[in-house]
Design a protein around this motif. Structure first.
Motif, mmCIF file in Angstrom:
data_model
loop_
_atom_site.group_PDB
_atom_site.id
_atom_site.type_symbol
_atom_site.label_atom_id
_atom_site.label_comp_id
_atom_site.label_asym_id
_atom_site.label_seq_id
_atom_site.Cartn_x
_atom_site.Cartn_y
_atom_site.Cartn_z
ATOM 1 N N LEU A 240 -2.880 -36.234 42.553
ATOM 2 C CA LEU A 240 -2.726 -37.692 42.489
ATOM 3 C C LEU A 240 -1.285 -38.149 42.341
ATOM 4 N N TYR A 241 -0.540 -37.538 41.420
ATOM 5 C CA TYR A 241 0.683 -38.193 40.938
ATOM 6 C C TYR A 241 1.652 -37.116 40.475
ATOM 7 N N LEU A 242 2.890 -37.287 40.872
ATOM 8 C CA LEU A 242 3.953 -36.413 40.383
ATOM 9 C C LEU A 242 4.941 -37.244 39.578
ATOM 10 N N CYS A 243 5.246 -36.798 38.373
ATOM 11 C CA CYS A 243 6.321 -37.426 37.598
ATOM 12 C C CYS A 243 7.522 -36.484 37.605
ATOM 13 N N ALA A 244 8.551 -36.851 38.350
ATOM 14 C CA ALA A 244 9.784 -36.065 38.386
ATOM 15 C C ALA A 244 10.793 -36.706 37.443
ATOM 16 N N THR A 245 11.584 -35.885 36.790
ATOM 17 C CA THR A 245 12.493 -36.410 35.765
ATOM 18 C C THR A 245 13.948 -36.158 36.125
ATOM 19 N N VAL A 246 14.759 -37.182 35.944
ATOM 20 C CA VAL A 246 16.207 -37.017 36.074
ATOM 21 C C VAL A 246 16.791 -37.209 34.683
ATOM 22 N N GLY A 247 17.167 -36.106 34.066
ATOM 23 C CA GLY A 247 17.671 -36.174 32.689
ATOM 24 C C GLY A 247 16.545 -36.014 31.691
ATOM 25 N N THR A 248 16.040 -34.794 31.535
ATOM 26 C CA THR A 248 14.891 -34.602 30.645
ATOM 27 C C THR A 248 15.269 -34.855 29.182
ATOM 28 N N ILE A 271 4.635 -40.669 43.793
ATOM 29 C CA ILE A 271 5.751 -39.988 43.135
ATOM 30 C C ILE A 271 6.521 -40.981 42.280
ATOM 31 N N HIS A 272 6.591 -40.668 41.004
ATOM 32 C CA HIS A 272 7.382 -41.509 40.098
ATOM 33 C C HIS A 272 8.613 -40.735 39.637
ATOM 34 N N VAL A 273 9.753 -41.406 39.639
ATOM 35 C CA VAL A 273 10.970 -40.798 39.112
ATOM 36 C C VAL A 273 11.284 -41.431 37.767
ATOM 37 N N ASP A 274 11.227 -40.612 36.735
ATOM 38 C CA ASP A 274 11.520 -41.069 35.378
ATOM 39 C C ASP A 274 12.958 -40.678 35.036
ATOM 40 N N ALA A 275 13.844 -41.681 35.026
ATOM 41 C CA ALA A 275 15.239 -41.433 34.660
ATOM 42 C C ALA A 275 15.560 -42.214 33.401
ATOM 43 N N ALA A 276 14.629 -42.145 32.443
ATOM 44 C CA ALA A 276 14.690 -42.984 31.245
ATOM 45 C C ALA A 276 16.080 -42.999 30.630
ATOM 46 N N TYR A 277 16.605 -41.818 30.397
ATOM 47 C CA TYR A 277 17.931 -41.717 29.787
ATOM 48 C C TYR A 277 19.046 -41.792 30.834
ATOM 49 N N ALA A 278 18.970 -40.935 31.841
ATOM 50 C CA ALA A 278 20.119 -40.722 32.723
ATOM 51 C C ALA A 278 20.286 -41.801 33.778
ATOM 52 N N GLY A 279 19.240 -42.583 34.012
ATOM 53 C CA GLY A 279 19.305 -43.582 35.087
ATOM 54 C C GLY A 279 20.510 -44.496 34.976
ATOM 55 N N ALA A 280 20.840 -44.882 33.743
ATOM 56 C CA ALA A 280 21.965 -45.813 33.561
ATOM 57 C C ALA A 280 23.252 -45.261 34.157
ATOM 58 N N SER A 281 23.414 -43.939 34.102
ATOM 59 C CA SER A 281 24.673 -43.358 34.594
ATOM 60 C C SER A 281 24.830 -43.545 36.101
ATOM 61 N N CYS A 282 23.716 -43.772 36.787
ATOM 62 C CA CYS A 282 23.773 -43.884 38.250
ATOM 63 C C CYS A 282 24.436 -45.168 38.726
ATOM 64 N N ILE A 283 24.834 -46.037 37.811
ATOM 65 C CA ILE A 283 25.674 -47.171 38.229
ATOM 66 C C ILE A 283 27.083 -46.678 38.551
ATOM 67 N N CYS A 284 27.419 -45.452 38.156
ATOM 68 C CA CYS A 284 28.709 -44.849 38.527
ATOM 69 C C CYS A 284 28.488 -44.024 39.807
ATOM 70 N N PRO A 285 29.285 -44.277 40.827
ATOM 71 C CA PRO A 285 29.058 -43.556 42.094
ATOM 72 C C PRO A 285 29.007 -42.043 41.901
ATOM 73 N N GLU A 286 29.811 -41.513 40.985
ATOM 74 C CA GLU A 286 29.840 -40.053 40.822
ATOM 75 C C GLU A 286 28.569 -39.487 40.189
#
Lengths: 511, 511
Positions: A240-248, A271-286
């Protein structure tokens, strides 16, 4: 629990003498008391470093309860302290606190568009800004027929998307198939996924926490995902569903989104991408590369209330197909019918979330974005990542210690090396039993170290165990943290380690 | 949606010039800006009556989005206006706003006891006080082995208890039985119950919204409940959960708790009492009778964020068996392990709710209870009930109008009488078709009246349809409302009714 027996009438009537005139919104009183609280909070931030960061309260429960109304402070863990390095930070800012004040002051219950048009419009606008700052693929944004919404937290984001995914399948297969649905994550996925799966009625036996290993730096392997899915299908189950994590949550590991999505897509999974913590960093291009592949997912969320200067609660969720949420979560009672909703030209965010009523959360996020601007927010993220690197260097300079995983963001996982532990290099056969004994001893010593550090009240760190290895977690994230605090924290670590390691081996093991 | 295309980089970089020095928690700036917001909010409350209570924004979406960042006000519906009589109020107070300021200022993420002992202890204390103020039966309070928790909203309270109830049954019968579970409410139960049932995986065909009628004043009949349960059992289904309501969302109807509980208990169902709106009134002894019978229920919730001077979000839930929640909602990841939790001497509230993180909501409720004391809070409730009675008298003095249901709390449901509508008493055969025509015409005229009233911007009311009858809802609940506002609101109603009723019948029907 004796103090709970206090007569609440008595307690409450005691304060009647102090009562404010019974206009609970008197503007004069609001002004007077509001200024008091602002001064109180300003002073709190001026002095925040002076408080022991982890509440040192060790009074028995009865005493705490007796005193709590006079002594909230001693029982507070000071999450905003620059000496707070535990868990992941939930940082805040003046702009966001003012946003919360405005939110509580207006106190609009914007469940649908008409109940407060500005609340809905501002939320759409802010989520669109933020989506663009994160360079989210077009299908997540309104122009690509997607959309963003502010949920309370990641649990809610997952429960909502999981419900949508589940109902999409059950509408085809009939409700009886619910017991056959399977959801997938790794053994590093946040525990809120398991909880969410349980809540929406997934059979606990159909929750797959796929094992990760050091070989993939604890990211989920696409091969093991595909193998698990095929096994389940052969057993008559339905992926049914995959939860992938960016920044466990444990060690900031990153699941490889693109190959995982390719596997899950073959089976038409959500497919859900959980970037609870690390997502904020993606405002930086690097840092944006860490969510490469998100274009193949159905939903993406991160918590602005972790690393984006916005206090709890503020989980930002984008979905490609908002109708999937609405189909599962909308209600249409007579008492809420209105022309705007019927026109289908507006968003009723209640249909994108679990509850009917909702706070005007967009306000604080809007104030944060407006006050700081994207460049300052990027500096804020980069500064924390830089300070984490600094800490990593300090750890690596000390031969007694090791950094256990490469740093992706602003979390350093470290420990006392096995070779630093007395008794490790002599007297024990180098067999399997001996290895297990060594690991246990090293783990125990590192746990002792953490306990000693936190008991000092000077800094607060937390721990995790990954692949059987106990590590100390040093998560940089406080708004007020500077180089000075990082260096001081490292000194505290060293002091306690030295004192622990200088004990005779027999005491080390029994301490 | 053109304005959403604005380049967010551009917008955000525009404000960089205005940026505060990049210490987002600088105490000096906090003080300066905090005082500004306090003054801004104080002024807002001084002038709140001058704003049209229902946002009059009728600009096209594009224009709203272009302007929203400069013009939030025009798009705000002023829920705190004393001229707000729609839905049910979510009232607030100085004490609670200050509580929210402190909550955002401390910003502790009290997911478990150790992450902020004071947050947990204060919540337990406040919920115990409040439970005693409501005279809740002992089994709901800690001494009776029950307990209280602050959830975000009623939806969450229902999802949590429904999950607990479901798992209690599924642990015995196996997960495959999930498709056989049935939940019961009435056609007046809040829509959040249906949504919650859907979320936790109840087959939508197994959701019973039992019909109510005027004969029971739209309360759920125990006989119809028992009949429905027996039918379901005969069909091989399993009765799971009853949601009984005290103070329904439409017309403040009260389900008869004691006889309903007696029926549901025969079948070992979980019984939840949802007093979202009316629960607050039960702090007054004279209203406490409405929840008589709650002693036979498993859980009880009401929203302090509706009628108890506390802004969103603050739903107070008590359960007799907290372990039932914990068994379904607890998680135990390594990164949260700690001695306090392992001692089992403390509460980890994350295990009583959906999400892991949680705001320090107890603070605002504590400030409300402390600042006002129980006597003042009772006066606050009684004042609103008195004002509702006043409005009822005004309606009843006007022969064109009628009050449609007896008032239980502070909601008046009223409408233009059929005899007040032109064409009602002549020209139409008194047959069934004629009756339906009459009802439609009367409903349509009352809808026109509401539209005209709200379009004035002077007051804001809402509507519902109960038993086919369209009624205007006048819900007294604003903190700042006084007799003057009620009398003014009635004048607005009369003015618009007179103008509508003086139109020739043909225009009335087509207007």
């Amino acid at each position: 629990m004796k103090s709970l027996q206090c007569d609440c009438q008595h307690l409450l009537e005691n304060v009647v003498g102090n009562k404010i005139a019974m206009n609970p919104l008197d503007p004069g009183e609001f002004r007077r008391q509001g200024h008091m609280v602002v001064d109180f909070l300003a002073k709190y931030y001026e002095n925040i470093e002076k408080y022991p960061v982890l509440s040192q309260d060790e009074e028995p429960m009865e005493a705490i309860l007796d005193d709590v109304h006079q002594h909230i402070f001693p029982g507070l863990t000071h999450w905003q302290s620059p000496n707070f390095f535990a868990y992941y930070q939930t940082n805040t800012s003046t702009a966001a606190i003012l946003g919360e004040m405005l939110c509580a002051g207006f106190n609009v219950a914007g469940f649908n568009w008409v109940s407060s048009p500005a609340a809905t419009e501002l939320e759409s606008l802010v989520m669109d800004w933020l989506g663009k700052m994160l360079d989210l693929p077009r299908p997540f944004l309104p122009f690509g027929n997607g959309g963003g919404v502010i949920e309370g937290n990641t649990s809610e984001a997952i429960i909502c998307t999981l419900t949508a995914a589940r109902d999409r399948v059950l509408r085809k297969l009939g409700h009886n198939s619910i017991a056959k649905l399977v959801v997938y994550g790794s053994d590093q996925t946040n525990c809120s996924f398991q909880k969410a799966a349980r809540v929406v009625g997934i059979d606990p036996r159909n929750f797959r926490a796929l094992k990760t290993t050091r070989s993939t730096l604890f990211g989920l392997s696409p091969d093991s995902l595909e193998k698990a899915i095929r096994l389940d299908i052969n057993a008559g189950l339905i992926p049914l569903y995959l939860c992938a994590t960016v920044g466990t949550t444990s060690c900031a590991a990153v699941d490889p989104l693109e190959p995982l999505c390719k596997v899950a897509s073959k089976f038409s999974m959500w497919i859900h991408v959980d970037a609870a913590y690390a997502g904020a960093s993606c405002i930086c291009p690097e840092y944006r590369k860490f969510i490469n592949g998100v274009e193949f997912a159905d939903s993406f969320s991160f918590n602005a209330h972790k690393w984006l200067l916005t206090p709890l609660d503020c989980c930002c969720l984008w979905v490609k197909d908002p109708n999937a949420l609405v189909n599962s979560l909308s209600t249409d009672p007579e008492y809420l019918k209105n022309e705007a909703t019927e026109s289908k030209q507006v968003i009723d965010y209640a249909d994108w979330q679990l509850s009917l009523s909702r706070r005007f959360r967009a306000l604080k996020l809007w104030l944060v974005l407006k006050s700081h601007g994207v460049q300052n927010l990027r500096s804020h993220i980069r500064n924390h990542c830089r300070l984490a690197k600094l800490f990593e260097e300090l750890v690596e300079e000390d031969p007694q210690f090791e950094v256990v995983f490469p740093i992706n963001f602003a979390l350093v996982c470290f420990r006392i090396r096995p070779s630093g532990v007395a008794g490790m290099s002599n007297g024990h056969a180098d067999n399997e039993h001996g290895e297990a004994w060594k690991l246990n001893e090293v783990n125990r010593l590192n746990a002792q170290l953490l306990h000693a550090i936190n008991a000092s009240g000077r800094v607060f760190m937390s721990h995790t165990t990954v692949g059987g290895v106990y590590v100390l977690r040093f998560a940089v994230g406080a708004t007020l943290v500077t180089e000075k605090h990082v260096i001081m924290a490292w000194k505290v670590v060293q002091e306690h380690a030295n004192s622990l390691l200088s004990m005779p081996a027999s005491e080390q093991h029994s301490a």
